[in-house]
Enzyme design. Sequence first.
Site, PDB file in Angstrom:
ATOM      1  N   GLU A   8     -57.004 148.103 116.428  1.00  0.00           N
ATOM      2  CA  GLU A   8     -56.828 149.495 116.607  1.00  0.00           C
ATOM      3  C   GLU A   8     -58.019 150.016 117.306  1.00  0.00           C
ATOM      4  OE1 GLU A   8     -57.035 151.359 112.573  1.00  0.00           O
ATOM      5  OE2 GLU A   8     -56.059 149.549 111.939  1.00  0.00           O
ATOM      6  N   ARG A  66     -48.401 151.131 117.958  1.00  0.00           N
ATOM      7  CA  ARG A  66     -48.388 152.565 117.537  1.00  0.00           C
ATOM      8  C   ARG A  66     -49.262 153.530 118.452  1.00  0.00           C
ATOM      9  NH1 ARG A  66     -47.009 156.171 113.769  1.00  0.00           N
ATOM     10  NH2 ARG A  66     -48.349 157.769 113.227  1.00  0.00           N
ATOM     11  N   TYR A  68     -51.328 157.258 118.467  1.00  0.00           N
ATOM     12  CA  TYR A  68     -51.657 158.512 117.677  1.00  0.00           C
ATOM     13  C   TYR A  68     -53.032 159.237 118.271  1.00  0.00           C
ATOM     14  CZ  TYR A  68     -53.835 154.989 114.811  1.00  0.00           C
ATOM     15  OH  TYR A  68     -54.275 153.689 114.469  1.00  0.00           O
ATOM     16  N   ASP A  70     -56.451 160.542 116.339  1.00  0.00           N
ATOM     17  CA  ASP A  70     -57.219 160.324 115.196  1.00  0.00           C
ATOM     18  C   ASP A  70     -57.494 161.621 114.515  1.00  0.00           C
ATOM     19  OD1 ASP A  70     -59.182 161.768 116.272  1.00  0.00           O
ATOM     20  OD2 ASP A  70     -60.537 159.865 115.904  1.00  0.00           O
ATOM     21  N   GLU A  77     -55.706 157.196 119.815  1.00  0.00           N
ATOM     22  CA  GLU A  77     -55.704 155.755 119.202  1.00  0.00           C
ATOM     23  C   GLU A  77     -54.603 154.962 119.469  1.00  0.00           C
ATOM     24  OE1 GLU A  77     -57.577 153.865 115.236  1.00  0.00           O
ATOM     25  OE2 GLU A  77     -57.813 155.904 115.559  1.00  0.00           O
ATOM     26  N   THR A  80     -52.055 147.900 118.120  1.00  0.00           N
ATOM     27  CA  THR A  80     -51.372 146.976 118.568  1.00  0.00           C
ATOM     28  C   THR A  80     -50.456 146.510 117.582  1.00  0.00           C
ATOM     29  OG1 THR A  80     -52.592 144.981 117.679  1.00  0.00           O
ATOM     30  CG2 THR A  80     -53.151 145.774 119.805  1.00  0.00           C
TER      31      THR A  80
END
Length: 493
Positions: A8, A66, A68, A70, A77, A80
């Site tokens: 991440e 993903r 998104y 934070d 962010e 994987t």
Amino acid sequence: MNRVFGIETEFGCLVKSPSLGPPERVVELVKESVFKDNKWGLLDWHVRDPFFEPARSGGFLINGGRLYIDAVGSHEEYATPECRSIFDIVAYDKAGQRIICQALNELGFQDKVSFHNNNIDHFGGHTFGCHENYSLSPDKYFSRKALQPLVAFLVTRQIFAGAGRVGGHKLIPTRHSRRSSTLLGDVDYVFVDSAYEVKPDPDVKFQLSQRADHILHVVSGRVRFNRGLINPKWDSYHDFSRYTRLHLLFGESNVSEYATALKIGTTALVLDLLEMRCIPEIELAHPIKSLKEISRDMTWRWITTLRDGKTISAIDIQRCYLQAAQRHLAGRDEETDWVLREWEYVLDKLEADPLELSDRLDWVAKFKMLQLFMDAEGVGWDDEALISIDLEYHNINPEESLFYVLQRSGKTVRVVTDEQIEHAMVNPPRNTRAYARGLIVKEFIKRGITNYIIEWDCISLACNLFSDRKWFIMDDPFETYERHVDWFIKKLR
């Protein structure tokens, strides 16, 4: 590898054009561009977490990963998809960066905004993370004590996994911090920014790690508060999973493909040793103190103290883990042997002359770049231009990044190709549950389906307002669920 893992990354956002507004607005526009017309994936319509991930904060991508925003709102962010190959994880890590770059280009922001996979704000004193996730065996119980043998490895891993940085930070406890510690017994309940005043440390010129100055505990249940090396996630990726995950807060964003593969690969093998009960029992006297001392040691001897009072180098600690892995894991598969071979090679070079590893390790490449600039310009470590060089090394735009200048000139060791990265942008891994997730996301996009809930280990769908939800459970991260996808899709008709 014997487990699944993921990365991440929180990206720093530098807005060069004031007319675009603050970074919070820009990252929102970039996120919306990624999901515009469902090009790269599907936005969440549900609240995943009331504080960290409200509705429309991001969503799952067609590659199984993903993207998104934070909870703070100023960082894009990218997580994987779950991977089993260390070379896959490199490709998918880079794929997320390429997706963001494409969004910037489509918005016309390429000359006005830059995103950076670094982990510190030199002037503001903030830090943002690059976290790692590793599945743990479902039939093993890992308490804090059981994870203790992992600590010395994580503390010393920075000698090859560190991203390097100019300068340092000092965290000075505030009155709020002291009061919280007295009343609550632990400062984990207050924000770091409230509990500590962060100031530049003028005594530090360069160090291995970007995050070492901001780690305060060995194990901590908090992510945004008093940060620990390890943040156990016994709740797994979600409620259905049979596998728990190890969530590592102390890691940083490597730009080098080689360094990323070696970091993930060595950690995965050490976790194998932990589960096999063959891991070396090495206990540091003061892990957090050692973390900072090793990072700041510009003699590159990296001597630290064990619990019994003896001293040992970080290289020798790493050799203990390497030798155990060679004894128990050599010959298991090609990737394991690659990790063992390169691990030994890097430790030998670090002992002989670290500067010979500038084609492999980020901190070495950055140090040599900074040294070259200082020699050419006749300036010292206090020159503010060094901070710009440090930052531009991490620019994710291949056309602007100083790292990619090295890569284009053949001065870096690559472990994946551009074609593999491009493939990873639009296709999920073939050997984890991310494969089914990616296929279903694509199918939902194709059919215009909107009444979905997508999670790491489950997907649900309501066919109409009054029907029961149809569930697709993926509780085994090692399973591709390929044979079940057609069955689920048929139920959508």
